[in-house]
Scaffold this active site. Structure first.
Site, PDB file in Angstrom:
ATOM      1  N   GLN A  15       8.629  -2.909  23.755  1.00  0.00           N
ATOM      2  CA  GLN A  15       8.940  -3.881  24.779  1.00  0.00           C
ATOM      3  C   GLN A  15       8.524  -3.446  26.181  1.00  0.00           C
ATOM      4  OE1 GLN A  15      13.118  -4.381  22.883  1.00  0.00           O
ATOM      5  NE2 GLN A  15      12.784  -6.250  24.027  1.00  0.00           N
ATOM      6  N   TYR A  62      26.492  -8.485  22.383  1.00  0.00           N
ATOM      7  CA  TYR A  62      26.146  -9.332  23.517  1.00  0.00           C
ATOM      8  C   TYR A  62      27.114 -10.492  23.718  1.00  0.00           C
ATOM      9  CZ  TYR A  62      21.522  -7.136  24.015  1.00  0.00           C
ATOM     10  OH  TYR A  62      20.499  -6.250  24.237  1.00  0.00           O
ATOM     11  N   GLU A  69      24.195  -1.849  23.515  1.00  0.00           N
ATOM     12  CA  GLU A  69      23.399  -2.854  24.230  1.00  0.00           C
ATOM     13  C   GLU A  69      24.323  -4.011  24.564  1.00  0.00           C
ATOM     14  OE1 GLU A  69      19.798  -4.510  22.608  1.00  0.00           O
ATOM     15  OE2 GLU A  69      19.031  -2.552  22.012  1.00  0.00           O
ATOM     16  N   GLU A  81      10.490  -9.693  25.432  1.00  0.00           N
ATOM     17  CA  GLU A  81      11.687  -9.946  24.633  1.00  0.00           C
ATOM     18  C   GLU A  81      11.291 -10.537  23.274  1.00  0.00           C
ATOM     19  OE1 GLU A  81      14.732  -9.135  24.803  1.00  0.00           O
ATOM     20  OE2 GLU A  81      14.703  -8.200  26.791  1.00  0.00           O
ATOM     21  N   TRP A  82      10.518  -9.737  22.523  1.00  0.00           N
ATOM     22  CA  TRP A  82      10.127 -10.055  21.147  1.00  0.00           C
ATOM     23  C   TRP A  82       9.542 -11.463  21.064  1.00  0.00           C
ATOM     24  CZ3 TRP A  82       9.546  -5.612  19.048  1.00  0.00           C
ATOM     25  CH2 TRP A  82      10.401  -4.567  19.371  1.00  0.00           C
ATOM     26  N   ASN A 103      17.720   0.976  15.007  1.00  0.00           N
ATOM     27  CA  ASN A 103      18.282  -0.056  15.866  1.00  0.00           C
ATOM     28  C   ASN A 103      18.366  -1.408  15.151  1.00  0.00           C
ATOM     29  OD1 ASN A 103      18.870  -1.060  18.827  1.00  0.00           O
ATOM     30  ND2 ASN A 103      17.390  -2.505  17.959  1.00  0.00           N
ATOM     31  N   GLU A 104      19.564  -1.947  15.080  1.00  0.00           N
ATOM     32  CA  GLU A 104      19.827  -3.322  14.642  1.00  0.00           C
ATOM     33  C   GLU A 104      19.129  -3.712  13.331  1.00  0.00           C
ATOM     34  OE1 GLU A 104      19.193  -6.145  17.746  1.00  0.00           O
ATOM     35  OE2 GLU A 104      20.518  -5.131  19.156  1.00  0.00           O
TER      36      GLU A 104
END
Length: 596
Positions: free
Chosen positions: A134, A417, A499, A556-557, A285-286
């Protein structure tokens, strides 16, 4: 050591097969050797008995790998080696109402007293985060190999908003650039003590395994050393979604258990290189998100016979094994380190007080956070509701694998989030479970960000940018969320919010820098989120740290550069950075409440 730059590739009609030896290479000499042709393949879906009759050999170096599978790459024009410009004192002035300059005078704001019952422990770690693909750019520099995201951004039309790519991004991957240095210098100027970033697997291993790219290792040496120079503690993630392309096309990436050994060998190299300076590690990650990317777009990667709906769960099983192996390895090499993986999700609230909605909420936990947290923190195996589905096609974990997985996280690291409501599908959960064609199958739960009609039909909180429809400001649920994690998974090392952040609505359409800097909903998000953590701490929840997303505006992807999460604005033409108001609100929470 100089070696041939040729790599023999068995290019099957179904995809590409690459394997490598363990020799170290540098820059353009990176190459790989040929693997055996798989025992079977298909042509148009029909099995071929003798696959070697339908294969040929090609010679490819890293540059040719890019040309064949990705195509032309953009390069940054900002690449002059200079020291970072000192941050002017005028840039360090917080926005109103945190601070008023002597002139002009006259503003009036009510004073809010400090809550004496709130505090962050003195050992509470806090900072900002980013991820390699990113922010790094420098896509082909210093021998980096392509990842699946280079294909997704370059080859799959409209997969990314505006067909944006990570070729340049924030130019954070170019050692000879101002951004590489200034990102760290600028957070240090605000007193931010931790920076979490990821390492690009395909930069270190251009083919995913085999040849190790020394120039990439030197690059991350510079990153880590620069952090330490500015008294910023580096926190490193091994994998943040940018899977080396060769591994996807060789054996299906995370769909194959072959990835476990490759990931562990990658971890061994990185732990060995930086373990003397890095004590905080996140392996993966995730996985809830990147396993959900499967199946990848067809006709751009090697085909697989695994049914589409099952693919995320094959990925998840291999993630658990890869993480567990890497954790055990890391603790043997760095006994005093903190190692975990990062899961993600939000608090799950029953839409009504019905038993069906309560059951839906439990299934939502089991199929989301519980997918990875329950095996890691509790049992070594899946929760019953999830296992009932997975047992129909996945090989069960052995007793040895359960012991391997259980206990492989030093903290509960969670990217948290937002929150949302859950409710049973129309017709009920049992009817959904009996119908595999139901779009909600296999979790069989429904979600909404809106209160029930009986509760007024309001949103759970203000909506973020339309490019992030999954995100609402639901900060009033933070204490309940953190309590649920502690009560359910009982992490001995505490909880870290690794995050959290907010996409200011329509920020992409703003053209005046003064307008962009003033991000009121994001500022309020950070202010209220930190209050939520302080409330949880005051009620006995063991929260040990937090990391805000993101250090800068970035790719952002699938939203490309149209959605902004950065606490700093980035002019992508000049690569200049500017603090936004939200950054000051975030930092101010620790100025006020961190125990000295």
């Amino acid at each position: 050591m100089a070696v041939s730059s040729l790599v023999r590739v068995a290019l099957l009609l179904a995809g590409v097969v690459l394997a490598q030896n363990g020799t170290r290479f540098s820059n353009s000499s990176l190459a790989a050797s040929t693997s055996a042709i798989p025992a079977s393949t298909t042509i148009g879906g029909t099995p071929v008995a003798n696959p070697s009759a339908f294969a040929t050999n090609f010679h490819l170096n890293v540059e040719q790998l890019w040309d064949l599978f990705v195509g032309p790459i953009s390069t940054a024009s900002v690449n002059t080696t200079v020291a970072p410009t000192p941050v002017p004192s005028s840039e360090l002035i917080p926005p109103p109402p945190l601070y008023y300059s002597p002139f002009p005078s006259g503003q009036q704001q009510p004073m809010y007293p400090k809550n004496a019952s709130w505090s962050f422990p003195s050992n509470f770690w806090w900072g900002v985060a980013s991820a390699a693909y990113q922010v790094e750019g420098a896509a082909k520099d210093e021998g980096r190999g392509p990842s699946i995201w280079d294909v997704l951004t370059h080859r799959v039309t409209n997969f990314i908003a505006h067909n944006d790519t990570g070729d340049i991004a924030d130019n954070h991957g170019d050692n000879a650039s101002v951004p590489f240095l200034s990102n760290i210098a600028r957070i240090a100027a605000l007193g931010v003590p931790y920076y979490s970033f990821s390492i690009s697997w395909s930069r270190v291993f251009p083919f995913g395994s085999g040849p190790v790219n020394e120039e990439a290792l030197a690059h991350y040496d510079d990153m880590i050393n620069t952090c330490l120079q500015y008294n910023v503690t580096p926190m490193v993630t091994l994998y943040h979604w940018d899977l080396p392309l060769v591994l996807q096309n060789t054996y299906g990436g995370w769909l194959s258990q072959s990835i476990v050994n490759d990931f562990v060998e990658y971890a061994r190299v990185v732990f060995g290189r930086y373990g003397d300076r890095v004590q905080h590690w996140f392996t993966i990650n995730e996985p809830i998100v990147f396993c959900g990317f499967y199946p990848l777009p067809s006709q751009y990667f090697t085909q697989t016979s695994i049914p589409a709906k099952q693919q995320p769960f094959f990925c998840g099983q291999n993630v658990l094994l890869a993480h567990a192996e890497a954790y055990r390895l890391g603790k043997s090499m760095m006994p005093n380190s903190m190692i975990s993986f990062k899961t993600n999700g939000g608090h799950k609230i029953p839409l009504t007080n019905s038993s069906a909605d309560a059951q839906a909420v439990q299934r939502a936990w089991d199929f989301n956070e519980g997918w990875f947290a329950t095996p890691t923190f509790l049992t070594g195996d899946y929760a019953p509701s999830l296992k009932a589905y997975l047992s129909t096609f996945l090989t069960p974990f052995t007793a040895e694998q359960k012991r391997l997985i259980n206990g492989t996280a030093d903290v509960f690291a969670h990217d948290a989030y937002t929150s949302q409501f859950y409710y049973a599908p129309d017709g009920g959960i049992d009817a959904c479970l009996a119908n595999s064609s139901n779009p909600l199958y296999p979790a069989c739960v429904n979600t909404t960000y809106t209160y029930s009609t009986a509760d007024g039909g309001w949103n759970i909180g203000p909506a973020a940018d339309p490019g992030s429809p999954w995100l609402h400001k639901a900060t009033d649920w933070v204490p309940a969320f953190l309590r649920y994690i502690q009560d359910t998974w009982k992490p001995a090392g505490g909880i870290a919010v690794t995050e959290f952040g907010f996409a200011e609505p329509f920020e992409y359409s703003k053209t005046l820098l003064a307008d962009i800097r003033w991000d009121p909903i994001r500022s309020q998000y950070y202010h209220d989120y930190m209050q939520g953590i302080l409330i949880a701490l005051s009620e006995g929840v063991n929260v040990v740290g937090c990391l805000a997303w993101s250090i800068v505006d970035n790719l952002e992807w699938s939203s490309g550069y149209t959605v902004k999460f950065g606490m700093q604005y980035v002019n992508f033409t000049t690569q200049e950075r500017t603090y936004k108001a939200s950054f000051f609100y975030y930092v101010d929470a620790f100025n006020q409440y961190l125990q000295k």
